[in-house]
Design an enzyme around this catalytic site. Structure first.
Site, short mmCIF file in Angstrom:
data_model
loop_
_atom_site.label_atom_id
_atom_site.label_comp_id
_atom_site.label_asym_id
_atom_site.label_seq_id
_atom_site.Cartn_x
_atom_site.Cartn_y
_atom_site.Cartn_z
N ARG A 11 101.84 102.91 65.08
CA ARG A 11 101.56 103.66 66.29
C ARG A 11 102.58 104.79 66.40
NH1 ARG A 11 102.36 99.59 70.87
NH2 ARG A 11 102.19 101.48 72.11
N SER A 13 104.27 105.81 69.21
CA SER A 13 105.24 105.76 70.30
C SER A 13 106.66 105.77 69.73
CB SER A 13 105.03 104.50 71.14
OG SER A 13 105.45 103.35 70.43
N LYS A 85 103.90 90.73 69.33
CA LYS A 85 103.32 90.26 70.59
C LYS A 85 102.08 91.06 70.98
CE LYS A 85 105.87 92.82 74.16
NZ LYS A 85 106.62 92.67 75.41
N ASP A 86 101.86 92.22 70.32
CA ASP A 86 100.69 93.05 70.60
C ASP A 86 99.54 92.80 69.63
OD1 ASP A 86 102.01 94.29 72.71
OD2 ASP A 86 102.77 95.92 71.45
N THR A 127 104.44 96.21 86.42
CA THR A 127 104.23 95.59 85.11
C THR A 127 102.74 95.56 84.82
OG1 THR A 127 104.63 93.63 83.73
CG2 THR A 127 104.13 93.23 86.05
N SER A 129 101.81 93.14 82.51
CA SER A 129 101.75 91.85 81.83
C SER A 129 101.33 90.73 82.79
CB SER A 129 103.13 91.52 81.24
OG SER A 129 103.25 90.14 80.96
N ARG A 131 101.61 87.63 82.20
CA ARG A 131 102.69 86.63 82.16
C ARG A 131 103.82 87.00 83.12
NH1 ARG A 131 107.74 86.87 79.99
NH2 ARG A 131 107.24 88.83 78.96
N ARG A 132 104.31 88.23 83.01
CA ARG A 132 105.42 88.65 83.88
C ARG A 132 105.00 88.60 85.35
NH1 ARG A 132 106.89 93.47 79.73
NH2 ARG A 132 108.50 92.39 78.52
N ARG A 149 102.06 100.91 83.20
CA ARG A 149 101.97 100.97 81.74
C ARG A 149 102.68 102.23 81.25
NH1 ARG A 149 96.63 100.99 79.18
NH2 ARG A 149 97.98 100.89 77.34
N THR A 154 108.71 106.11 80.16
CA THR A 154 107.82 106.26 81.31
C THR A 154 108.10 105.19 82.35
OG1 THR A 154 106.07 107.25 79.96
CG2 THR A 154 105.41 106.27 82.05
N ARG A 155 108.29 103.97 81.88
CA ARG A 155 108.52 102.87 82.82
C ARG A 155 109.92 102.91 83.42
NH1 ARG A 155 106.21 97.79 79.59
NH2 ARG A 155 106.51 99.10 77.75
N CYS A 240 94.44 88.27 76.42
CA CYS A 240 95.40 89.11 77.14
C CYS A 240 95.34 88.91 78.66
CB CYS A 240 95.21 90.57 76.78
SG CYS A 240 93.54 91.17 77.05
#
Length: 305
Positions: A11, A13, A85-86, A127, A129, A131-132, A149, A154-155, A240
């Protein structure tokens, strides 16, 4: 400049490119090559292009991998680099996870305040996620969780600009980018996502030369632990949407696997652990135990339940 001997897809990023450079350096060292012999090929993914919706709404984790898979299938690249994890739990048969780099810090880092307890009442935490989200609400039902996202910067900017009061990011990604920010959340408070902190390299299963080359940099302990965590996801039929956390650790030939399943709003959770030899099917064993003990609002989120 050295002749290109190997092409790594990734990717585009900043974090993905950093991880691809880590893989290139490891491969070059293992093979005695100049790093110029390994070409990094950035590939734009749907997950990078679409930033205003949760992954679960627009196709799940495949949004991070499908364009890389196509490039690998079409032989435009020889291997692809992923944050494990992705990567979807079930991968096509023609693909092979040939290696993983040594795992980095598995914890989440809280940005904005030092601890979850210090968040003000009703604080807004960004977030994407599940899970989070579930873990935060389990500790603090008063929090407002909003979709956030984008890449790491950015975050971080969303917190700095006051768009949200806090966010959570993987410590591994921050460390790899040299971002010394945030406060690590202990794993006994927030167990990480399965495979968090691990970088994997995939090859075509029928490409023996590429597979052997990539296998030369495989970190055995990381590979064993991550595959155990992925086996848990497979046994749960998790996707997901599923708020699930897991972490495996290896001591000699003995593996310990911890995991927890949560309701989407954090109102219910079940946790457990198993221990056994690394060749045992610990993921499946723990999945059965957790589902057996899960309340209905947790069990319904997992197709295995």
């Amino acid at each position: 400049m050295a002749m290109v001997r190997f092409r790594l897809g990734t990717r585009g990023s900043p974090l993905a490119l950093t991880q691809a450079h880590m893989v290139r350096a490891a491969l070059a060292s293992a093979q005695g090559w100049s790093e110029d012999a390994i070409q990094i090929v950035p590939i734009k993914t749907t997950g990078d292009r679409v930033q205003d919706r949760a992954l679960a709404e627009i196709g799940g984790k495949a949004l991070w991998t499908k364009e890389l898979d196509r490039a690998l299938y079409d032989r435009e690249i020889d291997a692809s680099v992923h944050s494990m994890k992705d990567v979807e739990t079930i991968r096509p048969d023609w693909l092979h996870i040939a290696a993983m780099l040594p795992r980095a810090d598995v914890r989440d880092r809280l940005i904005g305040v030092e601890t979850i307890a210090e968040l003000p009442p009703g604080a807004v935490v960004g977030t994407s996620s599940p899970r989070r989200r579930a873990q935060l609400l389990s500790h603090r039902p008063d929090l407002t969780i909003t979709l956030l996202r984008g890449n790491v910067d950015t975050r971080l900017a969303a917190v700095a600009n006051g768009d949200v009061d806090a966010t959570l990011l993987a410590a591994a990604g921050l460390d790899r980018l040299g971002r010394e920010v945030g406060h690590a959340v202990p794993t006994d408070q927030m167990l990480p996502a399965p495979s968090q902190g691990a970088v994997g390299i995939e090859t075509r299963a029928d490409d023996a030369a590429a597979t052997m080359l990539v296998a030369s940099i495989d970190h055995d302990e990381t590979h064993a632990c991550v595959m155990t965590e992925r086996a848990l996801l497979a046994a749960l039929s998790a996707d997901c949407h599923s708020p699930v956390a897991a972490l495996a650790s290896l001591a000699g030939e003995m593996l310990t696997l911890r995991a927890e399943l949560l309701a989407e709003d954090g109102s219910a959770r079940v946790s457990g652990w198993v221990e056994g030899a690394r060749h045992e099917e610990l993921g499946a064993r723990l999945a059965i135990d957790l589902l057996d003990r899960s309340p209905p609002e947790v069990r319904r989120l997992f197709a295995g339940g």
